[in-house]
Design an enzyme around this catalytic site. Structure first.
Site, PDB file in Angstrom:
ATOM      1  N   SER A   2       2.269   4.484   1.682  1.00  0.00           N
ATOM      2  CA  SER A   2       2.928   5.789   1.664  1.00  0.00           C
ATOM      3  C   SER A   2       2.104   7.149   1.404  1.00  0.00           C
ATOM      4  CB  SER A   2       4.053   5.547   0.593  1.00  0.00           C
ATOM      5  OG  SER A   2       4.974   6.473   0.802  1.00  0.00           O
ATOM      6  N   HIS A   3       2.582   7.798   0.490  1.00  0.00           N
ATOM      7  CA  HIS A   3       1.775   9.255   0.128  1.00  0.00           C
ATOM      8  C   HIS A   3       0.750   9.101  -0.527  1.00  0.00           C
ATOM      9  CE1 HIS A   3       4.171   8.034  -3.201  1.00  0.00           C
ATOM     10  NE2 HIS A   3       3.291   8.575  -4.037  1.00  0.00           N
ATOM     11  N   ASP A  22       5.441  12.236   4.919  1.00  0.00           N
ATOM     12  CA  ASP A  22       4.492  11.537   4.231  1.00  0.00           C
ATOM     13  C   ASP A  22       3.772  10.619   5.208  1.00  0.00           C
ATOM     14  OD1 ASP A  22       6.776   9.489   4.341  1.00  0.00           O
ATOM     15  OD2 ASP A  22       5.893   8.571   2.180  1.00  0.00           O
ATOM     16  N   ASP A  51       3.801   7.322   5.705  1.00  0.00           N
ATOM     17  CA  ASP A  51       4.686   6.276   6.301  1.00  0.00           C
ATOM     18  C   ASP A  51       6.171   6.837   7.000  1.00  0.00           C
ATOM     19  OD1 ASP A  51       5.745   6.483   3.716  1.00  0.00           O
ATOM     20  OD2 ASP A  51       6.523   4.383   3.879  1.00  0.00           O
ATOM     21  N   ASP A 106       8.768   8.114   5.595  1.00  0.00           N
ATOM     22  CA  ASP A 106       9.975   8.243   4.869  1.00  0.00           C
ATOM     23  C   ASP A 106      10.393   9.368   4.278  1.00  0.00           C
ATOM     24  OD1 ASP A 106       8.290   7.244   3.045  1.00  0.00           O
ATOM     25  OD2 ASP A 106       9.249   5.525   2.447  1.00  0.00           O
ATOM     26  N   LYS A 166      14.761   5.421   3.369  1.00  0.00           N
ATOM     27  CA  LYS A 166      14.654   6.781   3.317  1.00  0.00           C
ATOM     28  C   LYS A 166      13.967   7.091   4.775  1.00  0.00           C
ATOM     29  CE  LYS A 166      10.963   7.674   0.216  1.00  0.00           C
ATOM     30  NZ  LYS A 166      10.726   6.457  -0.779  1.00  0.00           N
TER      31      LYS A 166
HETATM   32  C1  VG1 Z   1       7.723   7.225  -6.295  1.00  0.00           C
HETATM   33  C2  VG1 Z   1       9.156   8.037  -6.403  1.00  0.00           C
HETATM   34  C3  VG1 Z   1      10.169   7.068  -6.045  1.00  0.00           C
HETATM   35  C4  VG1 Z   1       9.927   6.526  -4.650  1.00  0.00           C
HETATM   36  C5  VG1 Z   1       8.807   5.916  -4.498  1.00  0.00           C
HETATM   37  C6  VG1 Z   1       8.477   5.309  -3.210  1.00  0.00           C
HETATM   38  O1  VG1 Z   1       7.976   6.148  -7.197  1.00  0.00           O
HETATM   39  O2  VG1 Z   1       9.197   8.569  -7.646  1.00  0.00           O
HETATM   40  O3  VG1 Z   1      11.311   8.071  -5.952  1.00  0.00           O
HETATM   41  O4  VG1 Z   1      11.145   5.927  -4.206  1.00  0.00           O
HETATM   42  O5  VG1 Z   1       7.615   6.598  -4.959  1.00  0.00           O
HETATM   43  O6  VG1 Z   1       8.059   6.291  -2.228  1.00  0.00           O
HETATM   44  P1  VG1 Z   1       7.381   6.220  -8.619  1.00  0.00           P
HETATM   45  O7  VG1 Z   1       7.412   4.841  -9.266  1.00  0.00           O
HETATM   46  O8  VG1 Z   1       5.813   6.413  -8.393  1.00  0.00           O
HETATM   47  O9  VG1 Z   1       7.653   7.300  -9.359  1.00  0.00           O
HETATM   48  V1  VG1 Z   1       7.253   6.001  -0.962  1.00  0.00           V
HETATM   49  O10 VG1 Z   1       7.610   7.064   0.256  1.00  0.00           O
HETATM   50  O11 VG1 Z   1       5.705   6.254  -1.897  1.00  0.00           O
HETATM   51  O12 VG1 Z   1       7.496   4.596  -0.354  1.00  0.00           O
HETATM   52 CO    CO Z   2       6.739   6.937   1.967  1.00  0.00          CO
END
Ligand code: VG1
Ligand code: CO
Length: 558
Positions: free
Chosen positions: A114-115, A284, A286, A288, A385
């Site tokens: 992801s990010h 980001d 990926d 979403d 998302k």
């Molecule tokens: C984070 C965000 C959460 C989101 C998750 C995945 O998780 O706070 O709201 O759903 O990333 O997003 P955490 O446990 O690090 O707070 V993504 O775009 O990284 O799949």
């Molecule tokens: Co993401």
């Protein structure tokens, strides 16, 4: 088919969104990826495999192609009937969700962290989605984790190689199974087709390229969303080619964090400040997540973004057809959406952090629109998302209200009041120190004397009304998720929330969230950091975060 012996790892527990580790962990530990992929496939009921299809795609980061070849070889050896893979492995997370649903696949595997940064010294991740197109719920990720802890062998067809470039079908004979098919598909087409059904493309085209068009700046941050933006926003909706930047997915995201926030999307923020563009957005890795900006860099907080979409939901044709079944936000997300739900008499659900909790509500027909403070916005059109969907939702609102982003936001606050919100992230904190801080804080909060206590800072005083560790009972299947974040709720509704991130790959990330409602028209345009300074001060005092972690300040402020 080879049956290779392997030794289990103890640390393959999927977090908030899949298994995320440093690339080096996947490379240096023997069969690390093989073990986890086999564990995912072992969790698929054998009776479903031969007739079943898995969708595979990723955000283009380093190690993705190696992982896809392993998935092909391990899926074939375990009797999976068919794989559908994005061309060159590229498919955004929302597009994978879309394709799973469209072709009625049994699930999908998404290669992304992801990010999180990519490249050889960055992160890699593997995520499993189920047949509704959404992230596997805890029951399934727990099963995968259990299997991974005791795995002794994995099955693989090491000679089987697929060409990821050529669109079309490739078929292979595998042992006694029926022929194994790999289908390489265009990364964008199914997703684009879905969006054409959701939005009024003619109206969006008018907004982006008609005589009175606005000008937009979209930053794909070298992530997977680039090809989607190019094809849909530029080619189809007519926005000029130079309105989209960083649109070629790169293995290391150009050395940046592909994270759409004010810190890591600083380039976009400074370009927008120049005043040349009316609307800006970043995504980001990926695809979403999204960040929405107005002219001169006017920032739309993600908690407000979903509330604005909720309040203007009839601007989107999809919801005119489906109706609005309910709204939802994750617990740390501000109460802005709650105000909309109340005013429009809609049901609101409060779920733990992570998109997987929305899926059951959507499948049960209880939820249409939802969001998270972490730049995630989406609806029941898929089960992830969806960054580009959120951008088109905003553009639909601008097209129909004929207002600027800033005016839409300000009118919203006038009408519904404003939830001031901020999040402080303390990244890569020593794990033991972070765990101890949280444990100590919980002890303070759970002391009977804590309720009713008052805390002051500057000219503000807050009285504790409730303190707990958030627990969620899924209204559909009754499953209970405990320990989802420490909440201190004050008598005026203001909230301080602490939780540990479940997506990091090194050390611990502490997140501190502050949410406070204000409807005094004199105050709604103030700077959130100024408005929330007393609550931040109180949060740091109660938790002793700085003393206990040795951190003087957060790494990222939203
Ligand atoms: C984070 C965000 C959460 C989101 C998750 C995945 O998780 O706070 O709201 O759903 O990333 O997003 P955490 O446990 O690090 O707070 V993504 O775009 O990284 O799949
Ligand atoms: Co993401």
């Amino acid at each position: 088919i080879l049956c290779n012996p392997t030794s289990a790892y103890t640390d393959q527990k999927p977090g908030t969104s899949g298994l995320r580790k440093r690339v080096t962990v996947f490379q240096r530990n023997q069969h690390y990826a093989e073990n986890f992929i086999q564990s995912i496939i072992s969790a698929v009921d054998p009776s479903q495999r031969q007739e079943g299809t898995l969708v595979v795609g990723g955000d283009g980061r380093f190690f993705m192609k190696d992982a896809i070849q392993l998935i092909v070889q391990i899926a074939a050896a375990n009797g999976i009937g068919r794989l559908v893979i994005g061309q060159n492995g590229i498919m955004s997370t929302p597009a994978v969700s879309c394709v799973i649903r469209k072709i009625k696949a049994i699930g999908g595997i998404i290669l992304t962290a992801s990010h999180n940064p990519g490249g050889p010294s960055g992160d890699f991740g593997i995520k499993y989605n189920i047949s509704n197109g959404g992230p596997a719920p805890e029951g399934i990720t727990d099963k995968i984790f259990q299997i991974s802890k005791s795995i002794q062998e994995y099955h693989i067809c090491p000679e089987l190689k697929v060409d990821l470039c050529a669109i079309g079908k490739q078929t292979f004979e595998v042992d006694t199974f029926k022929p194994f098919t790999v289908e390489i598909v265009d990364s964008v087409e199914s997703y684009a087709e879905m969006l054409r059904d959701i939005f009024d493309f003619a109206a969006l085209k008018e907004l982006l390229s008609g005589p009175n068009h606005i000008s937009v700046r979209l930053d794909a941050m070298h992530g997977v969303v680039g090809p989607y933006v190019k094809k849909i926003v530029c080619d189809e909706l007519g926005s000029p080619a130079n309105s989209a930047v960083n649109c070629v997915p790169s293995e290391d995201f150009g050395g940046h964090h592909p994270d759409p926030n004010l810190t890591y999307a600083a380039d976009l923020v400074s370009t927008m400040k120049g005043g040349e563009y009316d609307f800006g957005a970043a995504f980001d890795g990926d695809g979403d997540r999204n960040m929405i900006l107005g002219k001169h860099g006017f920032f739309v907080n993600p908690s407000d973004s979903v509330a604005v979409i909720g309040a203007n939901i009839t601007c989107i044709p999809y919801f005119q057809k489906t109706g609005v079944k309910g709204l939802a936000r994750s617990m740390p997300t501000s109460g802005a959406l709650d105000n909309v739900a109340k005013a429009l008499k809609m049901q609101l659900y409060e779920t733990p952090t992570g998109w997987k909790f929305f899926g059951n509500l959507m499948d049960a027909g209880k939820l249409s629109l939802c969001g998270e403070e972490s730049f995630g916005t989406g609806s029941d059109h898929i089960r992830e998302k969806d960054g580009l969907w959120a951008v088109l939702a905003w553009l639909s609102i601008l097209a129909s209200r004929k207002q600027s982003v800033e005016d839409v936001m300000k009118e919203h606050w006038q009408k519904f009041g404003r939830n001031f919100f901020t999040r402080y992230d303390y990244e890569e904190v020593d794990s033991d120190a972070a765990n101890k801080m949280i444990a100590d804080l919980q002890q303070i909060m759970f002391d009977k004397a804590f309720i009713g206590q008052t805390f002051s800072s500057g000219d503000k005083t807050y009285k504790v009304e409730k303190a707990d560790n958030f627990e969620y009972t899924d209204p559909v299947d009754g499953s209970v998720s405990k320990g989802q974040g420490l909440r201190i709720i004050f008598s005026d509704g203001s909230r301080i929330i602490f939780r540990l991130s479940g997506t990091g790959s090194a050390g611990a990330t502490i997140r501190l969230y502050i949410d406070s409602f204000e409807n005094d028209p004199q105050k709604i345009y103030q700077d959130p950091q100024v408005m929330l300074a007393p609550l931040v001060d109180i949060a740091l005092r109660i938790s002793q975060l700085q003393e206990k972690t040795g951190r003087n300040g957060p790494t990222v402020i939203t």
